[in-house]
Design an enzyme around this catalytic site. Sequence first.
Site, PDB file in Angstrom:
ATOM      1  N   HIS A  93       0.810  -1.216   0.000  1.00 43.32           N
ATOM      2  CA  HIS A  93       0.000   0.000   0.000  1.00 43.32           C
ATOM      3  C   HIS A  93       0.848   1.273   0.000  1.00 43.32           C
ATOM      4  CE1 HIS A  93      -4.184   1.229   0.169  1.00 43.32           C
ATOM      5  NE2 HIS A  93      -3.844   2.242   0.925  1.00 43.32           N
ATOM      6  N   ASP A 156      -7.038   4.247   9.383  1.00 44.13           N
ATOM      7  CA  ASP A 156      -8.367   4.246   8.768  1.00 44.13           C
ATOM      8  C   ASP A 156      -8.593   2.988   7.929  1.00 44.13           C
ATOM      9  OD1 ASP A 156      -9.101   6.648   9.880  1.00 44.13           O
ATOM     10  OD2 ASP A 156      -8.517   7.848   8.157  1.00 44.13           O
ATOM     11  N   GLU A 270     -12.164  12.913  13.629  1.00 41.97           N
ATOM     12  CA  GLU A 270     -11.515  13.216  12.356  1.00 41.97           C
ATOM     13  C   GLU A 270     -12.305  14.327  11.673  1.00 41.97           C
ATOM     14  OE1 GLU A 270     -10.399  10.189   9.631  1.00 41.97           O
ATOM     15  OE2 GLU A 270      -9.308   8.981  11.113  1.00 41.97           O
TER      16      GLU A 270
END
Length: 521
Positions: A93, A156, A270
């Site tokens: 990623h 997240d 957030e």
Amino acid sequence: MIACLGRFVPENDVESRAENDDVSTICKSLGLKGSIDFGVGATNGSADKDFGGMYSYKPLAVIRPSGADDVAVVIKAAHLQSNLTVAARGNGHSINGQAMADRGLVIDMGSTGDSHFEIVKVKGSTYLDVSGGALWEDVLKRCVEDFGLAPRSWTDYLRLTVGGTLSNAGVSGQAFRYGPQISNVAQLDVVTGNGDMVTCSESRQPELFFNVLGGLGQFGIITRARVLLQSAPDKVRWIRLVYAEFDEFTRDAELLVSLKEERESFDYVEGFVFVNSDDTVNGWPSVPLDPAQVFDPSHLPQTAGSVLYCLEVALHYNNSDPRSAVDAVVDRLLERLGFVSKLNFEVDVSYVDFLLRVKQVEEHARANGMWDSPHPWLNMFVSKSNLAEFNRAVFNEILKDGINGPMLVYPLLRSKWDDRTSVMIPEEEIFYLVALLRFPPPHEDGASIKKLVDQNRGIVQYCKDRGFDFKLFFPHYKSEEEWKCHFGDRWTRFRDSKKAFDPKHILAPGQKIFSRISNEP
């Protein structure tokens, strides 16, 4: 697309060259318990690309180790070669080729995902001993379902490996209370650049321990981590609150992260910026949490500008808690906030579903082809004192039409981070994570992607020119001078630690920090 992008983002990863090494002979002689793909097998997989999709470097071989012993064997073998490098790959990623090794060896840590999973108690606290190659999604499910426990701090997106996020920081909406993931680790097993297998902690080999946490893979490969756990709640009240004014948005966000007692605030905080339009991706429709909910723009004040702001919060609770009690806590907290009346949205979901909320985004992006497109993302930490100007110049001007993806912005507290780790953050107590998570349409041409990369660079340059107190998160630089600037007065420590734990600069060549030191005289 990657081949096309290669014309725009040229790289010459000379430190990973190993033209004189017979890789097949090397690999066959290692005697590993795991498996090896080399030649065509190594380049037919995914080790030559990452989620960013903007760089491609072909390794000589991909190793799938059975455990730490195999990792150590591979690194020691690289020591014997003149220019061979080693990169640990989690779930691929990274954005800018950080987990690649051009004509080097890539260790696919996913093969070790099940090598450790044990609940341990130390001095009254409960921890999970887990493999560095385990996915956080699997950690969540096993901990909650089997033990009713969970780590305190998350990212997240959870289809990332434990070792991968701990090598960077690991940040999400819980970090204001518990710090990043690297502040919630008590012990590590690490294979250093010397091929040594070392158990380290705050009291045992502390120099290695703190350098590895947030160390971008430069000092060792994490094969096991001891992660602090807490009781897992059953449910989450998930809420989004809309703001027309930036100062009101930041005032409330900072209030919530600064409250000291747990029940004085939400458990997750957030925020994000969105476009004041009916754009389905960038605008009003991106805010509601349930298909039955509708964003009614008539509630916005006439003074609303081209972009709006959303504060995203969540409260944990258990099935045994009366709904009226949960409502009372939420109402008491919301009464203190200045969001736009009637532009608040909430749903109740399970704790696991809340933490896996980005998985729905992934499934949608995969279905329409955007998951496999290039992702020119930009992640930054920006100090509180510079954020208002950043908002005016970047969100309200450069990005006022959106980025075809989330524009995250939310506050963090410096006091929750440990300065002994390798992560660089702004000097102020309150600073903000800013994440521009672009999802360009499928089949976007290379020139269009280059414009987005250039736009990111322009934003960074603006911050430099204005003297902002900021740091790149997941930094990607191409020169030693840029890295020196990034680390500032901590560069000497970083460089000296590299010399101690990876003296030949074998590890993590894709970070572009150090060049491989050849064995040749």
